[in-house]
Design a protein around this motif. Structure first.
Motif, PDB file in Angstrom:
ATOM      1  N   MET A   1      -8.277  32.850  33.590  1.00  0.00           N
ATOM      2  CA  MET A   1      -8.895  31.893  34.812  1.00  0.00           C
ATOM      3  C   MET A   1      -9.051  30.570  34.355  1.00  0.00           C
ATOM      4  SD  MET A   1     -12.428  32.433  36.775  1.00  0.00           S
ATOM      5  CE  MET A   1     -12.169  34.093  37.387  1.00  0.00           C
ATOM      6  N   THR A   2      -8.569  29.439  34.737  1.00  0.00           N
ATOM      7  CA  THR A   2      -8.881  28.197  34.567  1.00  0.00           C
ATOM      8  C   THR A   2     -10.116  27.670  35.589  1.00  0.00           C
ATOM      9  OG1 THR A   2      -6.502  27.769  34.331  1.00  0.00           O
ATOM     10  CG2 THR A   2      -7.938  25.881  34.641  1.00  0.00           C
ATOM     11  N   TYR A   3     -11.038  27.158  34.645  1.00  0.00           N
ATOM     12  CA  TYR A   3     -12.461  26.679  35.177  1.00  0.00           C
ATOM     13  C   TYR A   3     -12.251  25.212  35.707  1.00  0.00           C
ATOM     14  CZ  TYR A   3     -14.374  30.995  33.401  1.00  0.00           C
ATOM     15  OH  TYR A   3     -14.772  32.193  33.337  1.00  0.00           O
ATOM     16  N   SER A   4     -11.377  24.288  35.007  1.00  0.00           N
ATOM     17  CA  SER A   4     -11.372  22.875  35.545  1.00  0.00           C
ATOM     18  C   SER A   4      -9.944  22.330  35.488  1.00  0.00           C
ATOM     19  CB  SER A   4     -12.470  22.227  34.545  1.00  0.00           C
ATOM     20  OG  SER A   4     -11.805  22.313  33.018  1.00  0.00           O
ATOM     21  N   GLN A   5     -10.140  21.217  36.059  1.00  0.00           N
ATOM     22  CA  GLN A   5      -8.731  20.425  36.115  1.00  0.00           C
ATOM     23  C   GLN A   5      -9.180  18.948  35.284  1.00  0.00           C
ATOM     24  OE1 GLN A   5      -5.892  21.381  37.559  1.00  0.00           O
ATOM     25  NE2 GLN A   5      -7.088  23.322  38.341  1.00  0.00           N
ATOM     26  N   HIS A   6      -8.747  18.866  34.127  1.00  0.00           N
ATOM     27  CA  HIS A   6      -9.011  17.869  33.133  1.00  0.00           C
ATOM     28  C   HIS A   6      -8.646  16.500  33.609  1.00  0.00           C
ATOM     29  CE1 HIS A   6     -11.239  20.484  30.510  1.00  0.00           C
ATOM     30  NE2 HIS A   6     -10.160  21.336  30.553  1.00  0.00           N
ATOM     31  N   SER A   7      -7.793  16.327  34.244  1.00  0.00           N
ATOM     32  CA  SER A   7      -7.184  15.113  34.966  1.00  0.00           C
ATOM     33  C   SER A   7      -8.142  14.152  35.929  1.00  0.00           C
ATOM     34  CB  SER A   7      -6.008  15.319  35.482  1.00  0.00           C
ATOM     35  OG  SER A   7      -6.049  15.980  36.802  1.00  0.00           O
ATOM     36  N   GLU A   8      -9.291  15.135  36.412  1.00  0.00           N
ATOM     37  CA  GLU A   8     -10.283  14.095  37.209  1.00  0.00           C
ATOM     38  C   GLU A   8     -11.441  13.819  36.486  1.00  0.00           C
ATOM     39  OE1 GLU A   8     -11.357  17.039  40.430  1.00  0.00           O
ATOM     40  OE2 GLU A   8      -9.298  17.710  40.633  1.00  0.00           O
ATOM     41  N   GLU A   9     -11.990  12.749  37.051  1.00  0.00           N
ATOM     42  CA  GLU A   9     -13.390  12.343  36.340  1.00  0.00           C
ATOM     43  C   GLU A   9     -14.249  13.463  36.089  1.00  0.00           C
ATOM     44  OE1 GLU A   9     -15.335   8.705  37.220  1.00  0.00           O
ATOM     45  OE2 GLU A   9     -13.452   7.766  37.765  1.00  0.00           O
ATOM     46  N   ARG A  10     -14.561  14.253  37.458  1.00  0.00           N
ATOM     47  CA  ARG A  10     -15.528  15.306  37.555  1.00  0.00           C
ATOM     48  C   ARG A  10     -14.645  16.461  37.814  1.00  0.00           C
ATOM     49  NH1 ARG A  10     -21.288  15.725  40.004  1.00  0.00           N
ATOM     50  NH2 ARG A  10     -21.712  17.773  39.585  1.00  0.00           N
ATOM     51  N   PRO A  11     -14.202  17.272  36.950  1.00  0.00           N
ATOM     52  CA  PRO A  11     -13.429  18.473  36.870  1.00  0.00           C
ATOM     53  C   PRO A  11     -14.167  19.378  38.069  1.00  0.00           C
ATOM     54  CG  PRO A  11     -13.913  18.136  34.665  1.00  0.00           C
ATOM     55  CD  PRO A  11     -14.801  17.163  35.415  1.00  0.00           C
ATOM     56  N   THR A  12     -13.149  19.934  38.644  1.00  0.00           N
ATOM     57  CA  THR A  12     -13.609  21.152  39.779  1.00  0.00           C
ATOM     58  C   THR A  12     -13.562  22.312  39.034  1.00  0.00           C
ATOM     59  OG1 THR A  12     -11.037  21.509  40.139  1.00  0.00           O
ATOM     60  CG2 THR A  12     -12.372  19.862  41.527  1.00  0.00           C
ATOM     61  N   ILE A  13     -14.382  23.351  39.342  1.00  0.00           N
ATOM     62  CA  ILE A  13     -14.625  24.631  38.998  1.00  0.00           C
ATOM     63  C   ILE A  13     -14.091  25.581  40.044  1.00  0.00           C
ATOM     64  CG2 ILE A  13     -16.378  23.923  37.448  1.00  0.00           C
ATOM     65  CD1 ILE A  13     -18.493  24.952  39.364  1.00  0.00           C
ATOM     66  N   ALA A  14     -13.621  26.674  39.702  1.00  0.00           N
ATOM     67  CA  ALA A  14     -13.428  27.708  40.696  1.00  0.00           C
ATOM     68  C   ALA A  14     -14.242  28.161  41.550  1.00  0.00           C
ATOM     69  CB  ALA A  14     -12.639  28.873  40.000  1.00  0.00           C
ATOM     70  N   ALA A  15     -14.096  28.389  42.772  1.00  0.00           N
ATOM     71  CA  ALA A  15     -14.826  28.665  43.880  1.00  0.00           C
ATOM     72  C   ALA A  15     -15.921  29.943  43.574  1.00  0.00           C
ATOM     73  CB  ALA A  15     -14.301  29.057  45.221  1.00  0.00           C
ATOM     74  N   ASP A  16     -15.582  30.806  42.845  1.00  0.00           N
ATOM     75  CA  ASP A  16     -16.223  32.016  42.663  1.00  0.00           C
ATOM     76  C   ASP A  16     -17.522  31.548  41.595  1.00  0.00           C
ATOM     77  OD1 ASP A  16     -14.347  31.718  40.443  1.00  0.00           O
ATOM     78  OD2 ASP A  16     -14.394  33.742  39.975  1.00  0.00           O
ATOM     79  N   ILE A  17     -17.005  30.683  40.777  1.00  0.00           N
ATOM     80  CA  ILE A  17     -17.693  30.171  39.479  1.00  0.00           C
ATOM     81  C   ILE A  17     -18.889  29.186  40.259  1.00  0.00           C
ATOM     82  CG2 ILE A  17     -17.997  28.842  37.437  1.00  0.00           C
ATOM     83  CD1 ILE A  17     -16.887  31.574  36.965  1.00  0.00           C
TER      84      ILE A  17
END
Length: 68
Positions: A1-17
């Motif tokens: 499972m991927t927790y973040s998108q590192h290309s963004e200033e504030r990485p997103t996290i999966a909805a369940d997390i």
């Protein structure tokens, strides 16, 4: 499972997390990391010290081995 998108200033996290974070009242704070080679530091002074160990400045190179 991927927790973040590192290309963004504030990485997103999966909805369940994100739901679990909210449910437990966990706060999220931004953190700056300083990368030197394979090492990661949260303190810039430590990163500078490592960079100097890896690559001394011209002044440090010319004074190595010379009496002070």
């Amino acid at each position: 499972m991927t927790y973040s998108q590192h290309s963004e200033e504030r990485p997103t996290i999966a909805a369940d997390i994100a739901d679990q974070v909210a449910a437990y009242g966990i706060t999220r704070v931004p953190v700056d990391y300083f990368h030197v080679g394979e090492f990661r530091y949260s303190n810039p002074e430590d990163a500078i010290a490592e960079a100097r160990r890896q690559r001394p400045t011209e002044v440090e190179r010319t004074s190595i081995g010379r009496p002070q």
